[in-house]
Every structure is written in structure tokens, then in C-alpha cells.
Design a protein around this motif. Structure first.
Motif, PDB file in Angstrom:
ATOM      1  N   ARG A   6       0.829  -1.206   0.000  1.00 47.85           N
ATOM      2  CA  ARG A   6       0.000   0.000   0.000  1.00 47.85           C
ATOM      3  C   ARG A   6       0.866   1.259   0.000  1.00 47.85           C
ATOM      4  O   ARG A   6       0.585   2.220  -0.711  1.00 47.85           O
ATOM      5  N   SER A  10       0.792   4.014  -2.960  1.00 52.19           N
ATOM      6  CA  SER A  10       0.424   5.378  -2.582  1.00 52.19           C
ATOM      7  C   SER A  10       1.507   6.372  -2.994  1.00 52.19           C
ATOM      8  O   SER A  10       1.222   7.446  -3.529  1.00 52.19           O
ATOM      9  N   ASN A  63      -6.701   0.291  -2.834  1.00 49.59           N
ATOM     10  CA  ASN A  63      -5.642   1.294  -2.911  1.00 49.59           C
ATOM     11  C   ASN A  63      -6.056   2.547  -3.671  1.00 49.59           C
ATOM     12  O   ASN A  63      -5.211   3.351  -4.045  1.00 49.59           O
TER      13      ASN A  63
END
Length: 156
Positions: A6, A10, A63
Motif C-alpha cells: 500500500r 500510494s 488502494n
């Protein structure tokens, strides 16, 4: 593992919205640099369409990645059954440059939009997801093979 994946996804998404941070990286400007890195390509190697699509749904939804069209599941609008293992390629940004479009002679037909994915048959021996990130460098980065169901419990 989920937290690490993640964080990488990101960070990559943030690169598309802002310039590189340090002057060494070519940064320091006030305005975002168009097209600077951040493109995410996910390669899903799955035992069947259902498992592959569940993995795709989990990674995209879990996500906040862009959603686009799913290619390869129909011919001229008529559904096509996919039997056996599949490979699904997802891309968060356009997947071809204009030079590549001209070289393939596909023109606009060859241009993928953010969030598009392609399903095709797969004869490989691996099962899982390859995570590829374009950090705006000469070479991208790849992590794999991540579990297909890493984010599946986060979908609606």
C-alpha cells in the motif's frame, strides 16, 4: 506485507500529482511535472478469471487506484468464456507513448486509458501479482509475486 505494498502504491500515485522532491531528482519546481513517473502496472497471474478479477478488484479498490475498462472478455460486444489460467494486465496511466502508437500503427486504438486492464490466457507456472512502478527513472521497479488475495477482504 499489505502495508508495504500500500505504501509503494500510494507513493507512486503521489508522483503523478507532484514534482520530484529534491533538486538531485530534478525537483525543486513549484508546478507538477506532467507525466513524471508514478505509473503503476499490475500483472495478475491467476488460476482462473474469477480469481484474477477478484485480485484486480481488491488491489484497485483497496488502494484507490483508477478504474477503467476491462478488455479481452468480449469480441465486438459478445462475451467470451476464458477457461483455465489467465493473465490480467492493469495500468494506472496510459500504457503507450505516441511513438509506440505510431510504431504499432494502432493509432488511438492502441492507447489505454488510466485504470484499463486486459485479460488474456496464461500458460505460466506462477500465481500471484507482479507490482511494477515507474519512478521516472531510467529503469522501473518490480516487486513480486504478491498474493492474489492480499486486498480481497477490503472490497465491497
Amino acid at each position: 506485507l499489505r502495508g508495504h505494498v500500500r505504501a509503494v502504491l500510494s507513493y507512486a500515485q503521489g508522483l503523478r500529482k507532484s514534482p520530484p522532491a529534491s533538486p538531485r531528482d530534478g525537483g525543486g519546481g513549484a508546478a507538477p511535472i506532467a507525466g513524471f513517473g508514478g505509473r503503476i502496472t499490475l500483472g495478475f497471474c491467476a488460476p482462473n478469471v474469477g480469481a484474477g478479477l477478484a485480485g484486480l478488484r481488491g488491489y484497485v479498490s483497496g488502494n484507490d487506484l483508477p478504474r477503467g475498462l476491462l478488455h479481452g472478455m468480449d469480441v465486438d460486444g459478445a462475451p467470451v468464456e476464458k477457461e483455465g489460467p489467465v493473465y490480467i494486465r492493469y495500468c494506472s496511466g496510459g500504457c503507450q507513448t505516441f511513438a509506440e502508437m505510431r510504431a504499432t500503427k494502432l493509432g488511438w486504438e492502441g492507447l489505454w486509458h488510466p485504470g484499463d486492464a486486459m485479460v488474456e490466457s496464461y500458460e505460466g507456472e506462477y500465481e500471484g501479482i507482479y507490482v511494477n512502478i515507474d519512478f521516472g527513472e531510467e529503469y522501473g521497479r518490480q516487486w513480486g509475486v504478491m498474493p492474489l488475495d492480499l486486498f480481497s477482504d477490503e472490497t465491497d
